[in-house]
Motif scaffolding. Structure first.
Motif, PDB file in Angstrom:
ATOM      1  N   LEU A   1       1.016  -1.220   0.011  1.00  0.00           N
ATOM      2  CA  LEU A   1       0.071   0.055  -0.019  1.00  0.00           C
ATOM      3  C   LEU A   1       0.708   1.437  -0.217  1.00  0.00           C
ATOM      4  CD1 LEU A   1      -2.684  -1.037   2.702  1.00  0.00           C
ATOM      5  CD2 LEU A   1      -2.814  -1.478   0.245  1.00  0.00           C
ATOM      6  N   ASP A   2       2.161   0.955  -0.011  1.00  0.00           N
ATOM      7  CA  ASP A   2       3.146   2.137  -0.055  1.00  0.00           C
ATOM      8  C   ASP A   2       3.013   3.068  -1.373  1.00  0.00           C
ATOM      9  OD1 ASP A   2       3.815   1.199   2.296  1.00  0.00           O
ATOM     10  OD2 ASP A   2       5.576   0.002   1.535  1.00  0.00           O
ATOM     11  N   ASP A   3       3.134   4.508  -1.371  1.00  0.00           N
ATOM     12  CA  ASP A   3       3.288   5.146  -2.268  1.00  0.00           C
ATOM     13  C   ASP A   3       4.549   4.812  -3.340  1.00  0.00           C
ATOM     14  OD1 ASP A   3       1.124   6.663  -1.760  1.00  0.00           O
ATOM     15  OD2 ASP A   3       2.358   8.287  -0.740  1.00  0.00           O
ATOM     16  N   GLU A   4       5.554   4.481  -2.604  1.00  0.00           N
ATOM     17  CA  GLU A   4       6.809   4.033  -3.366  1.00  0.00           C
ATOM     18  C   GLU A   4       6.641   2.686  -4.184  1.00  0.00           C
ATOM     19  OE1 GLU A   4      11.586   2.784  -2.295  1.00  0.00           O
ATOM     20  OE2 GLU A   4      10.019   3.251  -0.901  1.00  0.00           O
ATOM     21  N   GLY A   5       7.055   2.984  -5.535  1.00  0.00           N
ATOM     22  CA  GLY A   5       6.822   1.730  -6.430  1.00  0.00           C
ATOM     23  C   GLY A   5       5.497   1.597  -7.267  1.00  0.00           C
ATOM     24  N   LEU A   6       4.581   2.741  -6.719  1.00  0.00           N
ATOM     25  CA  LEU A   6       3.135   2.638  -7.410  1.00  0.00           C
ATOM     26  C   LEU A   6       3.185   2.869  -9.010  1.00  0.00           C
ATOM     27  CD1 LEU A   6       0.039   2.450  -6.579  1.00  0.00           C
ATOM     28  CD2 LEU A   6       0.422   5.282  -6.704  1.00  0.00           C
ATOM     29  N   GLU A   7       4.159   3.328  -9.375  1.00  0.00           N
ATOM     30  CA  GLU A   7       4.353   3.498 -10.930  1.00  0.00           C
ATOM     31  C   GLU A   7       4.480   2.182 -11.688  1.00  0.00           C
ATOM     32  OE1 GLU A   7       4.339   6.066 -14.452  1.00  0.00           O
ATOM     33  OE2 GLU A   7       4.691   6.788 -12.300  1.00  0.00           O
ATOM     34  N   ALA A   8       5.124   1.167 -11.066  1.00  0.00           N
ATOM     35  CA  ALA A   8       5.401  -0.062 -11.487  1.00  0.00           C
ATOM     36  C   ALA A   8       4.141  -1.162 -11.128  1.00  0.00           C
ATOM     37  CB  ALA A   8       6.718  -0.559 -10.859  1.00  0.00           C
ATOM     38  N   ARG A   9       3.452  -0.816 -10.102  1.00  0.00           N
ATOM     39  CA  ARG A   9       2.357  -1.760  -9.490  1.00  0.00           C
ATOM     40  C   ARG A   9       1.066  -1.557 -10.425  1.00  0.00           C
ATOM     41  NH1 ARG A   9       4.279   0.057  -4.545  1.00  0.00           N
ATOM     42  NH2 ARG A   9       2.104   1.007  -3.991  1.00  0.00           N
ATOM     43  N   VAL A  10       0.812  -0.294 -10.845  1.00  0.00           N
ATOM     44  CA  VAL A  10      -0.553   0.204 -11.404  1.00  0.00           C
ATOM     45  C   VAL A  10      -0.546  -0.635 -12.785  1.00  0.00           C
ATOM     46  CG1 VAL A  10      -1.630   1.821 -12.643  1.00  0.00           C
ATOM     47  CG2 VAL A  10      -0.913   2.212 -10.232  1.00  0.00           C
ATOM     48  N   PRO A  11       0.187  -0.819 -13.503  1.00  0.00           N
ATOM     49  CA  PRO A  11       0.284  -1.706 -14.831  1.00  0.00           C
ATOM     50  C   PRO A  11      -0.008  -3.138 -14.413  1.00  0.00           C
ATOM     51  CG  PRO A  11       1.982  -0.152 -15.371  1.00  0.00           C
ATOM     52  CD  PRO A  11       1.654  -0.325 -13.574  1.00  0.00           C
ATOM     53  N   LEU A  12       0.754  -3.795 -13.626  1.00  0.00           N
ATOM     54  CA  LEU A  12       0.139  -5.016 -13.098  1.00  0.00           C
ATOM     55  C   LEU A  12      -1.204  -4.964 -12.560  1.00  0.00           C
ATOM     56  CD1 LEU A  12       3.545  -5.864 -11.195  1.00  0.00           C
ATOM     57  CD2 LEU A  12       2.923  -6.306 -13.577  1.00  0.00           C
ATOM     58  N   LEU A  13      -1.684  -4.158 -11.750  1.00  0.00           N
ATOM     59  CA  LEU A  13      -3.208  -4.371 -11.387  1.00  0.00           C
ATOM     60  C   LEU A  13      -3.978  -4.163 -12.426  1.00  0.00           C
ATOM     61  CD1 LEU A  13      -2.791  -1.667  -8.421  1.00  0.00           C
ATOM     62  CD2 LEU A  13      -3.144  -4.300  -8.078  1.00  0.00           C
ATOM     63  N   ALA A  14      -3.889  -3.430 -13.534  1.00  0.00           N
ATOM     64  CA  ALA A  14      -4.704  -3.186 -14.644  1.00  0.00           C
ATOM     65  C   ALA A  14      -4.688  -4.597 -15.564  1.00  0.00           C
ATOM     66  CB  ALA A  14      -4.147  -2.241 -15.625  1.00  0.00           C
ATOM     67  N   ARG A  15      -3.505  -5.244 -15.597  1.00  0.00           N
ATOM     68  CA  ARG A  15      -3.509  -6.505 -16.320  1.00  0.00           C
ATOM     69  C   ARG A  15      -4.213  -7.498 -15.682  1.00  0.00           C
ATOM     70  NH1 ARG A  15       1.719  -4.331 -18.076  1.00  0.00           N
ATOM     71  NH2 ARG A  15       2.932  -5.861 -16.470  1.00  0.00           N
ATOM     72  N   GLN A  16      -4.059  -7.713 -14.319  1.00  0.00           N
ATOM     73  CA  GLN A  16      -4.614  -8.630 -13.353  1.00  0.00           C
ATOM     74  C   GLN A  16      -6.349  -8.343 -13.700  1.00  0.00           C
ATOM     75  OE1 GLN A  16      -3.252 -11.311 -11.120  1.00  0.00           O
ATOM     76  NE2 GLN A  16      -5.117 -11.536 -12.123  1.00  0.00           N
ATOM     77  N   LEU A  17      -6.722  -7.100 -13.499  1.00  0.00           N
ATOM     78  CA  LEU A  17      -8.256  -6.923 -13.697  1.00  0.00           C
ATOM     79  C   LEU A  17      -8.447  -7.492 -15.009  1.00  0.00           C
ATOM     80  CD1 LEU A  17     -10.686  -6.007 -11.956  1.00  0.00           C
ATOM     81  CD2 LEU A  17     -10.075  -3.718 -12.955  1.00  0.00           C
ATOM     82  N   LEU A  18      -7.893  -7.313 -16.050  1.00  0.00           N
ATOM     83  CA  LEU A  18      -8.212  -7.439 -17.344  1.00  0.00           C
ATOM     84  C   LEU A  18      -8.356  -9.141 -17.413  1.00  0.00           C
ATOM     85  CD1 LEU A  18      -9.113  -6.685 -20.481  1.00  0.00           C
ATOM     86  CD2 LEU A  18      -6.577  -6.896 -20.781  1.00  0.00           C
TER      87      LEU A  18
END
Length: 320
Positions: free
Chosen positions: A121-138
């Motif tokens: 849940l940290d702010d750090e590294g969010l840039e890398a996690r958001v695309p992974l979240l999007a692909r997982q939801l897809l």
């Protein structure tokens, strides 16, 4: 002797029920409370056999009166969904046993397998996690189960919207008017319905950020059938409250970049985005509390309400 902390103690009848679900020769050797959940008590149960082999299970227990009342529907649905997800490519816990009416346990309970990884849940590294979240939801939306779940239910109505203290009253009135309209037409998809960073596990490898990956998705209690926009909206609202309004806006872009399709018009997208965002009032403290327990102590109820207010205004500016 079972090793545990005070919050992890399993009630006697539930403990006996869990024991009957174990393999011959196994026993519970440790219990640990899992923090960060909103609707249920969550515990990790470490089970060992005579050879010293260990494995972990997870116990979900509904104790809040509202969720106890609806537990038969919710836990039966989750156990069924977890069974359907086995072998689909979407990693989720496997169901072990369910007691949705508390026929054997003190409270309605679901026992399931444990997944590796942790929420981040940290702010750090969010840039890398958001695309992974999007692909997982897809990947979730691409599922076509043999048994379709029930149609989604809206979690608020225009008349139930209660703006936070200090919110932009005019903006919230305009937002309520948007969701007062009939729901736009949509192409149905398999929805997690509660997809957000708190329900996604990551295998974090700090020495090599490029190896960051999702190890599983949990909490399938609200699974339903509806528009992809609704899942995207829910994750977007959570990202806005966790990390700031700009991240709420960016998640929809990441979902489309991953190949996802959203509603055709800005007005339709705005409807779904606001239908979710406005459902967090009243009750922002429900999400703020587990985030604080997870280490985000700066996310007080007031701070989260301020971000939610800014996000609603940003949605109206971007899509209104």
């Amino acid at each position: 002797m079972i090793s545990h902390d005070g919050a992890a103690v399993v009630r006697p009848s539930t403990l006996a029920w869990v024991g009957r679900q174990l393999r011959p020769g196994e026993r519970i050797v440790r219990t640990e409370a899992l923090h960060g959940g909103i609707t249920a008590e969550m515990r990790r149960l470490t089970v060992g056999n005579r050879d010293g082999d260990l494995r972990d299970l997870v116990l979900r227990t509904f104790v809040d009166p509202y969720f106890v009342e609806h537990a038969e529907e919710l836990l039966t649905r989750e156990a069924g969904v977890l069974a359907q997800l086995t072998g689909t490519g979407v990693t989720a816990p496997g169901p072990v046993a369910v007691d949705p009416t508390a026929a054997h346990c003190e409270y309605p309970s679901l026992l399931m397998t444990h997944l590796t990884g942790r929420t981040v849940l940290d702010d750090e590294g969010l840039e890398a996690r958001v695309p992974l979240l999007a692909r997982q939801l897809l990947a979730i939306h691409a599922l076509r189960p043999a048994q379709r779940p029930g149609e989604y239910r809206a979690w608020t109505t225009a008349d139930a919207v209660d703006p936070p203290d200090g919110a932009d009253a005019a903006a919230w009135a305009a937002a309520a008017d948007v969701i007062r309209r009939p729901a736009p037409p949509y192409e149905g998809r398999f929805l997690h319905r509660d997809f957000h960073p708190g329900n996604v596990l990551f295998d974090v490898a700090p020495a090599d950020p490029a190896r960051l990956r999702i190890t599983g998705v949990v909490d399938w209690v609200q699974t339903s059938w509806g528009p992809a926009d609704l899942d995207v909206a829910h994750c977007s609202t959570n990202l806005a409250m966790l990390h700031g309004p700009a991240w709420g806006l960016r998640f929809a872009e990441a979902y489309e970049q991953a190949g996802g399709a959203l509603a055709a018009t800005a007005g339709e997208r705005l409807y779904w985005r606001l239908l979710d965002a406005l459902s967090f009032t009243p009750g922002v403290e429900w999400v703020a509390r587990p985030w604080q327990e997870a280490g985000r102590t700066e996310l007080t109820t007031a701070a989260v309400e301020a971000r939610l207010d800014a996000y609603v205004t940003a949605l109206l500016d971007a899509l209104g």
